[in-house]
Design an enzyme around this catalytic site. Structure first.
Site, PDB file in Angstrom:
ATOM      1  N   LYS A  72       0.834  -1.203   0.000  1.00 23.77           N
ATOM      2  CA  LYS A  72       0.000   0.000   0.000  1.00 23.77           C
ATOM      3  C   LYS A  72       0.871   1.258   0.000  1.00 23.77           C
ATOM      4  O   LYS A  72       2.065   1.182   0.324  1.00 23.77           O
ATOM      5  CB  LYS A  72      -0.933  -0.015   1.214  1.00 23.77           C
ATOM      6  CG  LYS A  72      -0.229  -0.060   2.562  1.00 23.77           C
ATOM      7  CD  LYS A  72      -1.167  -0.516   3.670  1.00 23.77           C
ATOM      8  CE  LYS A  72      -0.459  -0.498   5.009  1.00 23.77           C
ATOM      9  NZ  LYS A  72      -1.221  -1.246   6.039  1.00 23.77           N
ATOM     10  N   ARG A 130     -11.530  -0.827  13.547  1.00 27.03           N
ATOM     11  CA  ARG A 130     -11.478   0.089  12.401  1.00 27.03           C
ATOM     12  C   ARG A 130     -12.287  -0.509  11.262  1.00 27.03           C
ATOM     13  O   ARG A 130     -13.280   0.041  10.838  1.00 27.03           O
ATOM     14  CB  ARG A 130     -10.030   0.292  11.912  1.00 27.03           C
ATOM     15  CG  ARG A 130      -9.076   0.904  12.895  1.00 27.03           C
ATOM     16  CD  ARG A 130      -7.729   1.186  12.242  1.00 27.03           C
ATOM     17  NE  ARG A 130      -7.231   0.047  11.475  1.00 27.03           N
ATOM     18  CZ  ARG A 130      -6.048  -0.029  10.911  1.00 27.03           C
ATOM     19  NH1 ARG A 130      -5.202   0.982  11.023  1.00 27.03           N
ATOM     20  NH2 ARG A 130      -5.679  -1.084  10.229  1.00 27.03           N
ATOM     21  N   TYR A 183      15.279  30.369   8.702  1.00 31.47           N
ATOM     22  CA  TYR A 183      14.064  31.036   9.182  1.00 31.47           C
ATOM     23  C   TYR A 183      14.103  31.246  10.698  1.00 31.47           C
ATOM     24  O   TYR A 183      14.581  30.376  11.436  1.00 31.47           O
ATOM     25  CB  TYR A 183      12.834  30.184   8.868  1.00 31.47           C
ATOM     26  CG  TYR A 183      12.325  30.327   7.458  1.00 31.47           C
ATOM     27  CD1 TYR A 183      11.901  31.564   6.966  1.00 31.47           C
ATOM     28  CD2 TYR A 183      12.240  29.208   6.640  1.00 31.47           C
ATOM     29  CE1 TYR A 183      11.420  31.674   5.669  1.00 31.47           C
ATOM     30  CE2 TYR A 183      11.746  29.315   5.348  1.00 31.47           C
ATOM     31  CZ  TYR A 183      11.340  30.548   4.860  1.00 31.47           C
ATOM     32  OH  TYR A 183      10.858  30.661   3.595  1.00 31.47           O
ATOM     33  N   MET A 189      10.698  24.354   3.429  1.00 33.08           N
ATOM     34  CA  MET A 189       9.891  23.499   2.556  1.00 33.08           C
ATOM     35  C   MET A 189      10.759  22.717   1.574  1.00 33.08           C
ATOM     36  O   MET A 189      10.547  21.528   1.359  1.00 33.08           O
ATOM     37  CB  MET A 189       8.871  24.341   1.779  1.00 33.08           C
ATOM     38  CG  MET A 189       7.947  23.485   0.920  1.00 33.08           C
ATOM     39  SD  MET A 189       6.766  24.435  -0.044  1.00 33.08           S
ATOM     40  CE  MET A 189       5.630  24.993   1.210  1.00 33.08           C
TER      41      MET A 189
HETATM   42  C1  LIG Z   1      -0.516  -2.224   6.635  1.00 29.97           C
HETATM   43  C2  LIG Z   1      -1.073  -3.549   6.969  1.00 29.97           C
HETATM   44  C3  LIG Z   1      -0.237  -4.672   7.117  1.00 29.97           C
HETATM   45  C4  LIG Z   1       1.261  -4.567   7.094  1.00 29.97           C
HETATM   46  O1  LIG Z   1       1.682  -4.050   8.323  1.00 29.97           O
HETATM   47  P1  LIG Z   1       3.218  -3.878   8.712  1.00 29.97           P
HETATM   48  O2  LIG Z   1       3.169  -3.461  10.132  1.00 29.97           O
HETATM   49  O3  LIG Z   1       3.746  -2.844   7.814  1.00 29.97           O
HETATM   50  O4  LIG Z   1       3.880  -5.194   8.509  1.00 29.97           O
HETATM   51  C5  LIG Z   1      -0.835  -5.899   7.310  1.00 29.97           C
HETATM   52  N1  LIG Z   1      -2.188  -6.019   7.387  1.00 29.97           N
HETATM   53  C6  LIG Z   1      -2.999  -4.962   7.278  1.00 29.97           C
HETATM   54  C7  LIG Z   1      -4.470  -5.161   7.393  1.00 29.97           C
HETATM   55  C8  LIG Z   1      -2.487  -3.695   7.091  1.00 29.97           C
HETATM   56  O5  LIG Z   1      -3.296  -2.642   6.999  1.00 29.97           O
END
Ligand SMILES: *Cc1c(COP(=O)(O)O)cnc(C)c1O
Length: 390
Positions: free
Chosen positions: A57, A155, A277, A325
């Site tokens: 992801k 969730r 800054y 930035m």
């Molecule tokens: C992001 C995620 C993972 C991976 O988690 P890590 O801690 O990065 O290994 C696994 N399962 C779900 C449902 C996730 O959202």
């Protein structure tokens, strides 16, 4: 003090690069060999028969799905997870034969895309189950899906009363080929947390209400909890990318990323001048300052100003002044002239200061450090699989 950039006798240890690399203010080098070594290292500790998937992801945690996916597929990974269907469509094109799961579920209105791109939705609600089942009936073909049971994260996923409904009326799953029943751990980064075992037991219990399917519970930290947590499939993300689920407890994975900022300008300043800054940093004596083309817009947290150091060929160069930035300033007093020239690269994250170090210093976790690395940073891939290619 004046700057007299003496021409380097030998090539500098840092390179300016060319093309898109030369146009970028920072480079991220991703070592795909280290990535696949991490994949194999996790695989080696799995319970017998358990498969190792991978979570890609957010563009493979910022590293670039386009390179990460084929590398993991080459290492034998066949089961991938992304958050959104849009990510799934991209991933499908990269790994035509693999299973692509969409963790955020079945987004309303996007069902046809899941079918067209063979995306496996992780069904999180009875409503999603109903919609997927009706699509399967319309298509007159079984459609694959995973089912997510909530065991305490609260969730996403079916809650106990949803499960009861499903248990009483199995017809709700008509047309759905359940490939996997999964849940997600809330506290796996703390091995002593009582929540881990509680979620595992709830998972065992909930599975009995569902069709027999392979089971998946563990993220990276869950893999490290031990084989009781592995079931049929594990879903590591962050460990593959070389970071720890908890930056205060490093887990010793191979380092996958190296972040370097490019020197744009070098200047000499003396007391009572200030840098940056807010005139925040007051120099105490003759100081050589290098300005680098990376800032908080690239994911380098603003609070790192004054807290971290970069490295030039083994010389520590502290960040001074505020993170802007697009720019940071480092104190390069004492670094040999031959290493200081516009275009040269300064190591910010990698061997000396790793992702977990940066995460600790910026008060966050490695996940956020990686996932917020900006699009302006030019990605370079070291691919041992193609090392001999011209
Ligand atoms: C992001 C995620 C993972 C991976 O988690 P890590 O801690 O990065 O290994 C696994 N399962 C779900 C449902 C996730 O959202």
């Amino acid at each position: 003090m004046t700057i007299s950039p003496t021409p380097a006798a030998e090539p500098p240890e840092t390179v300016a690069g060319s093309g898109a690399a030369a146009r970028a203010g920072a480079l991220l080098t991703v070592d795909l060999g280290a990535l696949t070594a991490n994949y194999r290292a996790l695989k080696r500790i799995l319970a017998p028969g358990a498969h190792c998937g991978a979570v890609l992801k957010a563009d493979a945690y910022g590293l670039g799905m386009a390179a990460v996916a084929p590398a993991l597929a080459g290492a034998g990974c066949r089961r991938f997870f992304v958050a959104l269907p849009e990510e799934g469509i991209r991933l499908r094109a990269l790994v035509p034969k693999a299973e692509v799961h969409v963790l955020d579920g079945l987004l309303p209105g996007a069902e046809a895309d899941y079918v067209a791109h063979r995306l496996v939705p992780v069904l999180n609600t009875l409503g999603e189950i109903e919609r997927w089942s009706s699509w399967a009936r319309k298509a007159s073909q079984p459609l694959n899906a995973a089912i997510h049971i909530d065991t305490g994260m609260n969730r996403l996923g079916l809650n106990p009363s949803d499960l009861e409904h499903l248990g009483q009326d199995g017809a709700r799953l008509t047309g759905i080929a359940v490939t996997c029943v999964m849940s997600h751990l809330a506290c796996a980064d703390d091995p002593d947390h009582e929540m881990n075992e509680r979620q595992r037991l709830r998972f065992e219990e909930a599975r009995t209400a569902l069709p027999t399917a392979s089971a998946s519970l563990a993220n990276s930290a869950g893999v490290l909890l031990g084989q009781d947590y592995h079931y049929d499939l594990v879903r590591p993300g962050v460990a593959l990318y070389g970071a720890s689920p908890d930056p205060t407890r490093p887990i010793g994975m191979h380092k996958v990323v190296r972040l370097q900022g490019r020197i744009l300008q070098i200047r000499d300043v003396d007391a009572p001048e200030t840098v940056g800054y807010g005139a925040d940093h007051r120099v105490e004596g003759p100081t050589r300052v290098a300005t680098l083309g990376i800032g908080y817009a690239d994911g380098l947290a603003r609070r790192l100003g004054g807290l971290m150091s970069g490295w030039i060929a083994g010389h520590e160069v502290p960040l001074i002044g505020r993170v802007s930035m697009d720019l940071i300033t480092v104190d390069v007093t004492g670094v040999p002239d031959r290493l200081l020239h516009p275009g040269a690269l300064v190591d910010l994250m990698g061997e000396r200061t790793d992702v977990d170090d940066v995460a600790r210093l910026s008060g966050t976790i490695g996940y956020e450090v990686l996932a917020t690395l900006g699009k302006r940073i030019h990605r370079v891939y070291i691919d041992p699989a193609n090392a001999d290619a011209p």
